[in-house]
Design a protein around this motif. Structure first.
Motif, PDB file in Angstrom:
ATOM      1  N   PRO A 151       0.601  -0.992   0.235  1.00  7.29           N
ATOM      2  CA  PRO A 151      -0.142   0.001   0.212  1.00  7.29           C
ATOM      3  C   PRO A 151       0.737   1.158   0.225  1.00  7.29           C
ATOM      4  N   VAL A 152       1.272   2.056  -1.077  1.00  5.79           N
ATOM      5  CA  VAL A 152       1.432   3.034  -0.820  1.00  5.79           C
ATOM      6  C   VAL A 152       0.442   4.514  -1.099  1.00  5.79           C
ATOM      7  N   SER A 153       1.029   5.706  -0.400  1.00  7.68           N
ATOM      8  CA  SER A 153       0.198   7.221  -0.505  1.00  7.68           C
ATOM      9  C   SER A 153       0.946   7.813  -1.575  1.00  7.68           C
ATOM     10  N   VAL A 154       0.343   9.147  -1.957  1.00  8.65           N
ATOM     11  CA  VAL A 154       0.492  10.117  -2.635  1.00  8.65           C
ATOM     12  C   VAL A 154       0.077  10.869  -2.572  1.00  8.65           C
ATOM     13  N   GLN A 155       0.685  12.181  -2.578  1.00  8.43           N
ATOM     14  CA  GLN A 155      -0.531  13.980  -2.795  1.00  8.43           C
ATOM     15  C   GLN A 155      -1.372  13.587  -3.749  1.00  8.43           C
ATOM     16  N   SER A 156      -0.847  13.521  -5.394  1.00  4.95           N
ATOM     17  CA  SER A 156      -1.622  13.487  -5.913  1.00  4.95           C
ATOM     18  C   SER A 156      -0.596  12.197  -7.367  1.00  4.95           C
ATOM     19  N   PHE A 157      -1.561  12.063  -8.356  1.00  3.45           N
ATOM     20  CA  PHE A 157      -0.937  11.251  -9.354  1.00  3.45           C
ATOM     21  C   PHE A 157      -1.940  10.961 -10.667  1.00  3.45           C
ATOM     22  N   ASN A 158      -1.192  11.061 -12.227  1.00  6.47           N
ATOM     23  CA  ASN A 158      -0.955  11.526 -12.970  1.00  6.47           C
ATOM     24  C   ASN A 158      -0.729  10.749 -14.003  1.00  6.47           C
ATOM     25  N   ASP A 159      -1.383  10.036 -15.141  1.00  4.92           N
ATOM     26  CA  ASP A 159      -1.628   8.812 -15.470  1.00  4.92           C
ATOM     27  C   ASP A 159      -1.946   8.908 -16.521  1.00  4.92           C
ATOM     28  N   VAL A 160      -0.868   9.605 -17.502  1.00  6.22           N
ATOM     29  CA  VAL A 160      -0.648   9.915 -18.921  1.00  6.22           C
ATOM     30  C   VAL A 160      -1.431  11.506 -19.391  1.00  6.22           C
ATOM     31  N   GLY A 161      -1.302  12.358 -18.213  1.00  6.04           N
ATOM     32  CA  GLY A 161      -1.965  13.271 -19.023  1.00  6.04           C
ATOM     33  C   GLY A 161      -2.845  13.673 -17.886  1.00  6.04           C
ATOM     34  N   THR A 162      -3.845  12.506 -17.325  1.00  9.60           N
ATOM     35  CA  THR A 162      -4.787  12.321 -16.507  1.00  9.60           C
ATOM     36  C   THR A 162      -4.930  12.846 -15.312  1.00  9.60           C
ATOM     37  N   ASP A 163      -5.266  13.249 -14.594  1.00  7.42           N
ATOM     38  CA  ASP A 163      -5.369  13.448 -12.737  1.00  7.42           C
ATOM     39  C   ASP A 163      -6.647  12.366 -12.573  1.00  7.42           C
ATOM     40  N   VAL A 164      -5.877  11.794 -11.458  1.00  5.61           N
ATOM     41  CA  VAL A 164      -6.694  10.574 -10.840  1.00  5.61           C
ATOM     42  C   VAL A 164      -7.110  11.401  -9.732  1.00  5.61           C
ATOM     43  N   SER A 165      -8.736  10.888  -9.553  1.00  6.15           N
ATOM     44  CA  SER A 165      -9.190  11.462  -8.496  1.00  6.15           C
ATOM     45  C   SER A 165      -8.681  10.558  -7.143  1.00  6.15           C
ATOM     46  N   PRO A 166      -8.868  11.296  -6.027  1.00  6.61           N
ATOM     47  CA  PRO A 166      -8.676  10.786  -4.831  1.00  6.61           C
ATOM     48  C   PRO A 166      -9.354   9.051  -4.734  1.00  6.61           C
ATOM     49  N   GLY A 167      -8.436   8.596  -4.308  1.00  8.86           N
ATOM     50  CA  GLY A 167      -9.052   7.253  -3.258  1.00  8.86           C
ATOM     51  C   GLY A 167      -7.899   6.513  -3.170  1.00  8.86           C
ATOM     52  N   THR A 168      -8.068   5.059  -3.232  1.00  4.34           N
ATOM     53  CA  THR A 168      -7.150   4.003  -3.183  1.00  4.34           C
ATOM     54  C   THR A 168      -7.746   3.055  -3.965  1.00  4.34           C
ATOM     55  N   TYR A 169      -6.534   2.828  -4.921  1.00  2.76           N
ATOM     56  CA  TYR A 169      -6.698   1.747  -6.104  1.00  2.76           C
ATOM     57  C   TYR A 169      -6.010   0.921  -6.040  1.00  2.76           C
ATOM     58  N   THR A 170      -6.451  -0.842  -6.487  1.00  2.00           N
ATOM     59  CA  THR A 170      -5.880  -1.351  -7.259  1.00  2.00           C
ATOM     60  C   THR A 170      -4.888  -1.527  -8.046  1.00  2.00           C
ATOM     61  N   ALA A 171      -4.288  -2.759  -9.138  1.00  3.71           N
ATOM     62  CA  ALA A 171      -3.439  -2.789  -9.946  1.00  3.71           C
ATOM     63  C   ALA A 171      -4.684  -2.955 -10.816  1.00  3.71           C
ATOM     64  N   SER A 172      -5.435  -3.588 -10.670  1.00  2.77           N
ATOM     65  CA  SER A 172      -6.635  -3.689 -11.487  1.00  2.77           C
ATOM     66  C   SER A 172      -7.840  -2.486 -11.950  1.00  2.77           C
ATOM     67  N   ASP A 173      -7.951  -1.870 -10.838  1.00  7.12           N
ATOM     68  CA  ASP A 173      -8.609   0.098 -10.662  1.00  7.12           C
ATOM     69  C   ASP A 173      -7.950   0.170 -11.653  1.00  7.12           C
ATOM     70  N   LEU A 174      -6.379   0.804 -11.720  1.00  8.81           N
ATOM     71  CA  LEU A 174      -5.721   1.716 -12.350  1.00  8.81           C
ATOM     72  C   LEU A 174      -5.982   1.021 -13.857  1.00  8.81           C
ATOM     73  N   ASN A 175      -5.650  -0.779 -14.285  1.00  2.67           N
ATOM     74  CA  ASN A 175      -5.964  -0.311 -15.875  1.00  2.67           C
ATOM     75  C   ASN A 175      -6.933  -0.513 -16.497  1.00  2.67           C
ATOM     76  N   ALA A 176      -8.237  -0.634 -15.285  1.00  2.00           N
ATOM     77  CA  ALA A 176      -9.379  -0.424 -15.403  1.00  2.00           C
ATOM     78  C   ALA A 176      -9.380   1.705 -15.687  1.00  2.00           C
ATOM     79  N   LEU A 177      -8.863   1.978 -15.549  1.00  2.00           N
ATOM     80  CA  LEU A 177      -9.833   3.784 -16.205  1.00  2.00           C
ATOM     81  C   LEU A 177      -9.125   3.580 -17.427  1.00  2.00           C
ATOM     82  N   ASP A 178      -8.005   3.296 -17.550  1.00  3.13           N
ATOM     83  CA  ASP A 178      -7.276   2.785 -19.298  1.00  3.13           C
ATOM     84  C   ASP A 178      -6.926   4.363 -19.981  1.00  3.13           C
TER      85      ASP A 178
END
Length: 360
Positions: A151-178
């Motif tokens: 479990p890793v916590s960061v202030q913010s996360f940008n996925d190839v130009g898209t800001d990911v909303s606050p929350g907790t994500y698994t790897a499958s959750d992040l892949n599903a954001l596409d």
């Protein structure tokens, strides 16, 4: 370093180096200071960089091996600028070369970038990382890979130009954001400084015990209490553990609780979801009848807490302190606060047995 440090033919070694990336005008091939692992031999293994990294300007860490290998960075990292992490072989992006981050990043307030516009990067966050609560994370190139081992916590996360909303994500959750990139591992990524959740609330006699999820980056917690839903006010602040026992309560009263986390910058999270509990009554239960038949004992009791736990204590000496009596049975009161039990707990060798009924 004013330019590029190129490490060759040291696969399997440990380098204890204190790096300072200063703000300067001289450039490496990418226009920034760079520490590059690029052995000329076709060997693979783990090469470790320990010591410290002080990042005063944008800089690069690159695993640029000819064969598959792991660049483990155990350094203590501090700074406020961008760090770009690359993975390539002969200038071509490869997922075989892993940048394994196992150092202390808690003092890094900049942005950790996985790859850049021209090349991807593979970053793996291992279980020994104590936390990255103050840093921003960006997966810059869609070829980038993030392996989450914890479990890793960061202030913010940008996925190839898209800001990911606050929350907790698994790897499958992040892949599903596409949004881009590839995510692996069994860990999780918490984006933003999120609120804790109260996971346990246990009413007792004249107390209520609570515990909640520990939040990465939190230095303390504040707890709020009220006697009506939504009416919580501050009860205690500056708590350094994720648990609390509230003893300033009245018996039979229902209390409502919420918890917030506070980080080193005094930023406070939103409230946790509300929970409630009712303090148990101090009125003692009564043993109303005792019947003995041989070694079979039947006991009837009333005035207990409905559904509450009880313990039957036994002693051959009525004057002993309660803590020296022997617990012989434990069960729960029925919905009316009563029970009747028949049990073979009598020892014929005892001249007399005394019994007490105790609630927690």
């Amino acid at each position: 370093t004013p330019g590029e440090i190129l490490v060759k033919d040291l696969v399997g070694s440990v380098m204890n180096v204190n790096l300072v990336f200063p703000y300067i005008s001289s450039l490496s091939r990418f226009g920034y200071p760079m520490f590059r692992l690029a052995p000329s031999a076709s060997a693979n293994g783990v090469t470790t960089l320990s010591g410290s990294i002080s990042n005063l300007t944008d800089s690069y860490l690159a695993d640029d091996e000819q064969a598959a290998g792991t660049f483990e960075i155990t350094s203590t990292v501090v700074g406020v600028s961008n760090i770009f992490v690359m993975s390539s072989s002969g200038g071509i992006f490869t997922t075989n070369n892993i940048n394994l981050l196992t150092g202390d990043w808690s003092g890094f307030n900049g942005t950790l970038n996985i790859g850049n516009l021209y090349c991807g990067g593979v970053v793996e966050l291992d279980n020994s990382v104590p936390g990255m609560p103050n840093m921003a994370l960006a997966l810059v190139n869609p070829q980038g890979v993030l392996n989450l081992d914890e479990p890793v916590s960061v202030q913010s996360f940008n996925d190839v130009g898209t800001d990911v909303s606050p929350g907790t994500y698994t790897a499958s959750d992040l892949n599903a954001l596409d949004d881009g990139g590839t995510f692996k591992g069994t860990g999780s990524l918490t984006v933003g400084f999120t609120a804790p959740a109260i996971v346990s609330i246990a009413p007792g006699t004249s107390k209520i015990s609570l515990s909640w999820t520990a939040i990465s980056g939190a230095v303390s917690y504040d707890i709020y209490r009220g006697t009506s839903s939504g009416g919580e006010t501050l009860l205690a602040s500056g708590l350094t553990s994720a648990s609390y026992v509230d003893s300033a309560v009245a018996n039979g009263v229902t209390y409502y609780y919420e918890v917030t986390a506070v980080n080193g910058s005094s930023t406070q999270t939103a409230d946790s979801p509300e929970v409630s509990a009712t303090v148990l009554s101090l009125t003692p239960p009564n043993i109303t009848s005792v019947a003995l038949s041989g070694t079979s004992l039947t006991i009837t009791a009333t005035n207990g807490t409905a559904g509450g736990m009880w313990t039957l204590l036994q002693s051959t000496n009525l004057t002993l302190p309660i803590n020296q009596w022997t617990p012989v049975l434990t069960n729960t009161f029925d919905s009316s606060g009563s029970f009747t039990l028949t049990t073979n707990i009598v020892n014929p060798a005892n001249a007399r047995d005394f019994y007490l009924l105790e609630e927690p």
